[in-house]
Design a protein around this motif. Structure first.
Motif, short mmCIF file in Angstrom:
data_model
loop_
_atom_site.label_atom_id
_atom_site.label_comp_id
_atom_site.label_asym_id
_atom_site.label_seq_id
_atom_site.Cartn_x
_atom_site.Cartn_y
_atom_site.Cartn_z
N GLU A 53 -18.02 33.99 99.24
CA GLU A 53 -17.95 33.20 98.38
C GLU A 53 -18.57 32.75 97.31
OE1 GLU A 53 -14.95 28.88 98.98
OE2 GLU A 53 -16.09 29.74 100.41
N TYR A 54 -17.96 33.61 96.24
CA TYR A 54 -18.27 33.43 94.53
C TYR A 54 -16.99 32.43 94.24
CZ TYR A 54 -21.54 36.25 95.41
OH TYR A 54 -22.09 37.41 95.96
N SER A 55 -17.21 31.24 93.11
CA SER A 55 -16.67 30.98 92.56
C SER A 55 -16.88 30.68 90.91
CB SER A 55 -16.44 29.16 93.30
OG SER A 55 -15.70 29.45 94.51
N SER A 56 -15.79 30.17 90.41
CA SER A 56 -16.14 30.14 88.76
C SER A 56 -15.40 29.85 88.17
CB SER A 56 -16.18 31.65 87.60
OG SER A 56 -14.96 32.47 88.53
N LYS A 57 -15.45 29.19 86.83
CA LYS A 57 -14.91 28.55 86.21
C LYS A 57 -15.12 29.01 84.71
CE LYS A 57 -12.75 23.92 85.07
NZ LYS A 57 -12.70 22.53 85.76
N GLU A 63 -9.64 28.94 87.09
CA GLU A 63 -11.17 29.08 88.51
C GLU A 63 -10.83 29.96 88.60
OE1 GLU A 63 -11.20 25.21 90.57
OE2 GLU A 63 -10.63 23.81 88.80
N TYR A 64 -11.60 30.76 89.32
CA TYR A 64 -11.74 31.96 90.37
C TYR A 64 -11.94 32.00 91.41
CZ TYR A 64 -11.45 36.48 91.06
OH TYR A 64 -10.99 38.51 91.80
N THR A 65 -11.88 32.14 92.48
CA THR A 65 -12.30 31.90 93.92
C THR A 65 -11.56 33.11 94.06
OG1 THR A 65 -12.15 29.39 93.91
CG2 THR A 65 -12.48 30.38 95.73
N ILE A 66 -13.16 33.39 95.09
CA ILE A 66 -13.19 35.18 96.00
C ILE A 66 -14.12 35.47 97.14
CG2 ILE A 66 -14.87 36.09 94.97
CD1 ILE A 66 -13.01 38.56 94.72
N LYS A 67 -12.96 35.79 98.08
CA LYS A 67 -13.71 35.88 99.89
C LYS A 67 -13.33 36.69 100.31
CE LYS A 67 -12.49 30.45 100.48
NZ LYS A 67 -12.28 30.00 101.33
N ALA A 68 -14.93 37.11 101.03
CA ALA A 68 -14.14 38.15 101.82
C ALA A 68 -15.52 38.25 103.35
CB ALA A 68 -15.49 39.03 101.15
N ILE A 69 -14.61 38.71 104.37
CA ILE A 69 -15.22 38.85 105.37
C ILE A 69 -16.88 39.52 105.30
CG2 ILE A 69 -15.29 39.85 108.00
CD1 ILE A 69 -12.67 37.47 107.09
N LEU A 83 -17.06 44.27 98.94
CA LEU A 83 -16.53 43.43 99.37
C LEU A 83 -15.58 44.15 100.08
CD1 LEU A 83 -15.43 40.60 96.80
CD2 LEU A 83 -17.18 41.01 98.40
N LYS A 84 -15.43 43.46 101.77
CA LYS A 84 -14.34 44.05 102.29
C LYS A 84 -13.10 42.48 103.35
CE LYS A 84 -16.77 47.64 104.97
NZ LYS A 84 -17.14 47.76 106.06
N ASN A 85 -12.42 42.67 103.31
CA ASN A 85 -11.18 41.97 104.16
C ASN A 85 -11.07 40.96 102.67
OD1 ASN A 85 -10.31 43.52 106.05
ND2 ASN A 85 -11.45 42.11 107.37
N VAL A 86 -10.74 40.83 101.33
CA VAL A 86 -10.99 40.21 100.24
C VAL A 86 -9.76 39.33 99.98
CG1 VAL A 86 -10.56 39.58 98.27
CG2 VAL A 86 -11.92 41.78 99.39
N SER A 87 -9.84 37.86 99.72
CA SER A 87 -9.03 36.71 99.32
C SER A 87 -9.00 36.64 97.97
CB SER A 87 -7.98 36.60 100.44
OG SER A 87 -9.22 35.23 100.78
N ALA A 88 -7.91 36.33 97.24
CA ALA A 88 -8.31 35.59 95.87
C ALA A 88 -7.85 34.31 95.31
CB ALA A 88 -8.99 36.59 95.23
N ILE A 89 -8.46 33.47 95.15
CA ILE A 89 -7.17 32.76 94.31
C ILE A 89 -7.96 32.51 92.41
CG2 ILE A 89 -6.53 29.83 94.83
CD1 ILE A 89 -6.92 29.76 97.19
N ILE A 90 -6.41 32.89 91.92
CA ILE A 90 -6.84 32.57 90.58
C ILE A 90 -5.50 31.43 90.29
CG2 ILE A 90 -6.61 33.21 88.22
CD1 ILE A 90 -6.49 35.88 89.81
#
Length: 189
Positions: A53-57, A63-69, A83-90
């Motif tokens: 999980e990475y978060s940045s502003k 804001e940008y958050t990205i997560k992966a298995i 990354l594999k199995n990725v989800s991100a929120i912008i």
């Protein structure tokens, strides 16, 4: 002659006995420690990370958050994570959230640029975009979505080669690579 034959046989027997002891001897303590150290070094050199999980502003408040298995650091560039199995929120300032899902991603931890690939799904407001590839860049203020793009909203389904979205002013362009082909638009009404 018998003495020579007996001497040769004795020498061969001695060589055989010495070689048996040499090749079947148990390893020395130092050799065991070396083998264990090599195994520990191999495990320490592994660059796979689970539940990334990475978060940045940015300076504008986006804001940008990205997560992966699973993530794996690029051996040649440690700023790149595969990354594999990725989800991100912008979360753009003064705008709604954008949710992105994909099978794979390539994330740059320095500038937050991300390439999403295979089974890419983008949800924004009541719009859904699916594709096989998306290039997201905060530095360029853009999302470039390509390869088998399908854009669906309440009223339309649009099929195109590329969608370019300026994330700063939200201008969107739809176009085809082949200028002789046209964007396919189907209205639900």
């Amino acid at each position: 002659m018998n003495r020579k034959l007996i001497g040769i046989c004795l020498i061969l027997i001695i060589i055989f006995i010495i070689s048996m002891f040499y090749f079947t001897r148990p390893p020395k303590i130092n050799e065991i420690n070396i083998d264990e150290n090599v195994q520990e070094q191999k495990e320490a050199a592994s660059n796979i990370i689970e539940n990334v999980e990475y978060s940045s502003k940015d300076a504008s408040g986006n804001e940008y958050t990205i997560k992966a298995i699973e993530g794996e650091t690029d051996i040649n560039n440690t700023n790149i994570i595969f990354l594999k199995n990725v989800s991100a929120i912008i979360e753009l300032k003064n705008s709604n959230k954008i949710l992105i899902l994909a099978d794979f991603g390539k994330y740059n931890i320095d500038n937050f640029d991300t390439i999403f690939s295979k089974n890419v799904i983008i949800n924004y407001l009541e719009k859904k975009i699916t594709s096989d590839y998306m290039d997201f860049s905060i530095l360029r203020n853009s999302m470039i979505i390509s390869k088998n793009v399908i854009y669906v909203d309440k009223e339309n389904t649009l099929k195109t080669d590329v969608v370019e979205i300026d994330i700063k002013n939200k201008n969107t362009k739809f176009f085809m690579y082949d200028k002789n082909k046209k964007v396919n638009l189907e209205s639900k009404y």
